[in-house]
Design a protein around this motif. Structure first.
Motif, PDB file in Angstrom:
ATOM      1  N   LEU A 193      -3.624  18.948 -23.159  1.00 13.59           N
ATOM      2  CA  LEU A 193      -3.290  20.226 -23.786  1.00 13.59           C
ATOM      3  C   LEU A 193      -2.130  20.008 -24.749  1.00 13.59           C
ATOM      4  O   LEU A 193      -1.130  19.383 -24.387  1.00 13.59           O
ATOM      5  CB  LEU A 193      -2.859  21.229 -22.716  1.00 13.59           C
ATOM      6  N   HIS A 224      -8.290  15.040 -21.767  1.00 10.91           N
ATOM      7  CA  HIS A 224      -8.105  15.858 -22.969  1.00 10.91           C
ATOM      8  C   HIS A 224      -6.799  16.592 -22.726  1.00 10.91           C
ATOM      9  O   HIS A 224      -6.737  17.488 -21.882  1.00 10.91           O
ATOM     10  CB  HIS A 224      -9.263  16.843 -23.156  1.00 10.91           C
ATOM     11  N   PRO A 234     -10.320  17.310 -14.888  1.00  9.67           N
ATOM     12  CA  PRO A 234     -11.236  16.408 -15.588  1.00  9.67           C
ATOM     13  C   PRO A 234     -12.647  17.009 -15.512  1.00  9.67           C
ATOM     14  O   PRO A 234     -13.179  17.192 -14.413  1.00  9.67           O
ATOM     15  CB  PRO A 234     -11.123  15.105 -14.791  1.00  9.67           C
ATOM     16  N   ARG A 260      -3.597   9.190  -6.473  1.00  7.85           N
ATOM     17  CA  ARG A 260      -4.917   9.005  -5.832  1.00  7.85           C
ATOM     18  C   ARG A 260      -5.989   9.805  -6.545  1.00  7.85           C
ATOM     19  O   ARG A 260      -5.709  10.716  -7.324  1.00  7.85           O
ATOM     20  CB  ARG A 260      -4.836   9.489  -4.378  1.00  7.85           C
ATOM     21  N   ILE A 282      -1.208  15.269  -8.353  1.00  8.72           N
ATOM     22  CA  ILE A 282      -2.169  14.247  -7.919  1.00  8.72           C
ATOM     23  C   ILE A 282      -2.760  13.628  -9.181  1.00  8.72           C
ATOM     24  O   ILE A 282      -3.418  14.337  -9.966  1.00  8.72           O
ATOM     25  CB  ILE A 282      -3.287  14.897  -7.074  1.00  8.72           C
ATOM     26  N   GLU A 283      -2.480  12.372  -9.426  1.00 12.31           N
ATOM     27  CA  GLU A 283      -2.939  11.744 -10.679  1.00 12.31           C
ATOM     28  C   GLU A 283      -3.542  10.376 -10.371  1.00 12.31           C
ATOM     29  O   GLU A 283      -2.920   9.531  -9.731  1.00 12.31           O
ATOM     30  CB  GLU A 283      -1.762  11.610 -11.654  1.00 12.31           C
TER      31      GLU A 283
HETATM   32  N1  SAM Z   1      -2.830  18.327 -17.234  1.00 14.79           N
HETATM   33  C1  SAM Z   1      -2.913  17.495 -18.430  1.00 14.79           C
HETATM   34  C2  SAM Z   1      -3.012  18.367 -19.642  1.00 14.79           C
HETATM   35  O1  SAM Z   1      -3.326  19.556 -19.487  1.00 14.79           O
HETATM   36  O2  SAM Z   1      -2.768  17.888 -20.739  1.00 14.79           O
HETATM   37  C3  SAM Z   1      -4.096  16.524 -18.355  1.00 14.79           C
HETATM   38  C4  SAM Z   1      -5.453  17.157 -18.174  1.00 14.79           C
HETATM   39  S1  SAM Z   1      -6.808  16.049 -18.379  1.00 14.79           S
HETATM   40  C5  SAM Z   1      -8.090  17.192 -18.809  1.00 14.79           C
HETATM   41  C6  SAM Z   1      -7.310  15.636 -16.705  1.00 14.79           C
HETATM   42  C7  SAM Z   1      -6.302  14.780 -15.920  1.00 14.79           C
HETATM   43  O3  SAM Z   1      -6.885  14.472 -14.646  1.00 14.79           O
HETATM   44  C8  SAM Z   1      -5.955  13.443 -16.541  1.00 14.79           C
HETATM   45  O4  SAM Z   1      -4.574  13.220 -16.461  1.00 14.79           O
HETATM   46  C9  SAM Z   1      -6.716  12.413 -15.702  1.00 14.79           C
HETATM   47  O5  SAM Z   1      -6.116  11.143 -15.654  1.00 14.79           O
HETATM   48  C10 SAM Z   1      -6.700  13.097 -14.335  1.00 14.79           C
HETATM   49  N2  SAM Z   1      -7.807  12.675 -13.460  1.00 14.79           N
HETATM   50  C11 SAM Z   1      -9.062  12.315 -13.804  1.00 14.79           C
HETATM   51  N3  SAM Z   1      -9.809  12.039 -12.720  1.00 14.79           N
HETATM   52  C12 SAM Z   1      -8.996  12.235 -11.644  1.00 14.79           C
HETATM   53  C13 SAM Z   1      -9.170  12.117 -10.242  1.00 14.79           C
HETATM   54  N4  SAM Z   1     -10.358  11.750  -9.710  1.00 14.79           N
HETATM   55  N5  SAM Z   1      -8.124  12.393  -9.429  1.00 14.79           N
HETATM   56  C14 SAM Z   1      -6.924  12.777  -9.938  1.00 14.79           C
HETATM   57  N6  SAM Z   1      -6.694  12.905 -11.275  1.00 14.79           N
HETATM   58  C15 SAM Z   1      -7.709  12.643 -12.111  1.00 14.79           C
END
Ligand code: SAM
Length: 266
Positions: free
Chosen positions: A24, A22, A117, A94, A69-70
Motif C-alpha cells: 500500500l 502489493h 496476500p 511464520r 505475522i510475516e
Molecule cells: N501490509 C503491507 C502493505 O499493506 O503494504 C503488505 C501487504 S502484501 C499484499 C501481503 C504481505 O503478506 C506481504 O508482506 C507478504 O510477504 C506477506 N505474506 C505472504 N504470504 C504470507 C504467509 N503465508 N504468511 C504470512 N505472511 C505472508
C-alpha cells in the motif's frame, strides 16, 4: 493537502510476486484502514503480512503494542528497525496458515488486521474462522470480487459457499473500495476492505460444523440444480420437511439460517 498523497515507505524491498506482495502506498487509504480499525486501550492487535510497514507503522503510532505475522524473512530486520522508535513490535516469522491464533491469543481476544496476500486469502479466512472464538474482529483488504462474494445475500449472482460459510459465523461488512493505483506494484484488480465480527459462538446455532460445511459445499457445488437434486445424497425428504425448506428451491435462494436448519435437521 492532496488526500491521495503517496506514502513513502520506511524502507523498500523488491516485491515478491509469489508472496502476493502489493504494498500500500497511498496515505488516504492507509489512514482509512487505521480509522476503521480504531485501536483502543488494551486491544491486542495482530497484523497479517506487515510487508514494508504501510499499515503497521501508522497503527503503532496510535497503539504502541502490535504483533505481526510475516513469512518473508528479508523484511524482518528493516521492519524491526523502523518500528523501534514507535512502540513494541513482536514479529512472528511464520506462514500465517500455520499460526494457531488460539494459542497466540493465550486467553485474551485478539483483533486481526491485514492487507492479505490475495493468492491465499480464502485459506486465511477459513483458518481465522476456526479460531473465531478468540477473535474480536477482523479488518482485511482483499480483492473486491472476493469481498463482494463474502458480503452477498440470497438472490445475488455472487452469493455462494464463501458468503454462507462466513456469514454463518461472522457479521460481514464491506467498508470501501481501493483502486489498483494505491499499491506498488499495482494489482490487476480492484481491492476492498472488509470488517468481520465473529458472532457469539453460543448464538451461531450450528450443531455439527462439519455437516454444515458439507451441506453448503454440496448445495453450491451444483448451484443450477434444485436442492433436492444437489443434496440427494446428503439431505433426505424428511430432513427438508423438518427444516421447513422447499426441496425445489436453489441454493442461491436460501438464507444462511435455512442452511443451518437443513444441516441441523435429523
Ligand atoms: N501490509 C503491507 C502493505 O499493506 O503494504 C503488505 C501487504 S502484501 C499484499 C501481503 C504481505 O503478506 C506481504 O508482506 C507478504 O510477504 C506477506 N505474506 C505472504 N504470504 C504470507 C504467509 N503465508 N504468511 C504470512 N505472511 C505472508
Amino acid at each position: 493537502m492532496n488526500p491521495h498523497s503517496p506514502a513513502a515507505p520506511a524502507f523498500t524491498a523488491p516485491a515478491k510476486k509469489q508472496l502476493g506482495q502489493h504494498f500500500l502506498a497511498d496515505r488516504h487509504y492507509i489512514d482509512k484502514i487505521v480509522m476503521a480499525v480504531n485501536p483502543k486501550g488494551d486491544d491486542r492487535l495482530v497484523e497479517i503480512g506487515p510487508g514494508q510497514g504501510a499499515i503497521t507503522l501508522p497503527l503503532l503510532r496510535q497503539h504502541p503494542r502490535l504483533t505481526v505475522i510475516e513469512f518473508d524473512r528479508d523484511l524482518i530486520e528493516p521492519l524491526t528497525a523502523a518500528a523501534a522508535p514507535l512502540g513494541e513490535l513482536t514479529i512472528v516469522p511464520r506462514d500465517v496458515l500455520r499460526v494457531d491464533f488460539t494459542e497466540l491469543a493465550a486467553g485474551e481476544p485478539i483483533r486481526l488486521v491485514g492487507n492479505l496476500p490475495y493468492n491465499i486469502s480464502s485459506p486465511i479466512l477459513f483458518h481465522a474462522l476456526e479460531h473465531a472464538a478468540v477473535i474480536t474482529d477482523m479488518h482485511f483488504m482483499l480483492q473486491k470480487e472476493v469481498v463482494d462474494r463474502m458480503a452477498a445475500g440470497p438472490g445475488s449472482k455472487v452469493y455462494g459457499r464463501l458468503s454462507v460459510m462466513l456469514q454463518a459465523y461472522c457479521q460481514v461488512i464491506s467498508l470501501f473500495v481501493v483502486p489498483p493505483g494505491a499499491f506498488r506494484p499495482p494489482p490487476k484488480v480492484d481491492s476492498a476492505v472488509v470488517r468481520m465480527i465473529p458472532r457469539d459462538p453460543a448464538t451461531v446455532g450450528i450443531d455439527d460444523p462439519r455437516r454444515f460445511a458439507d451441506v453448503v459445499r454440496a448445495a453450491f457445488g451444483q448451484r443450477r440444480k434444485t436442492l433436492r437434486n444437489a443434496l440427494n445424497t446428503v439431505v433426505s425428504a424428511e430432513q427438508f420437511a423438518a427444516a421447513g425448506v422447499r426441496p425445489d428451491a436453489r441454493a442461491e435462494q436460501l438464507e444462511v439460517a435455512e442452511f443451518i436448519a437443513l444441516a441441523n435437521a435429523s
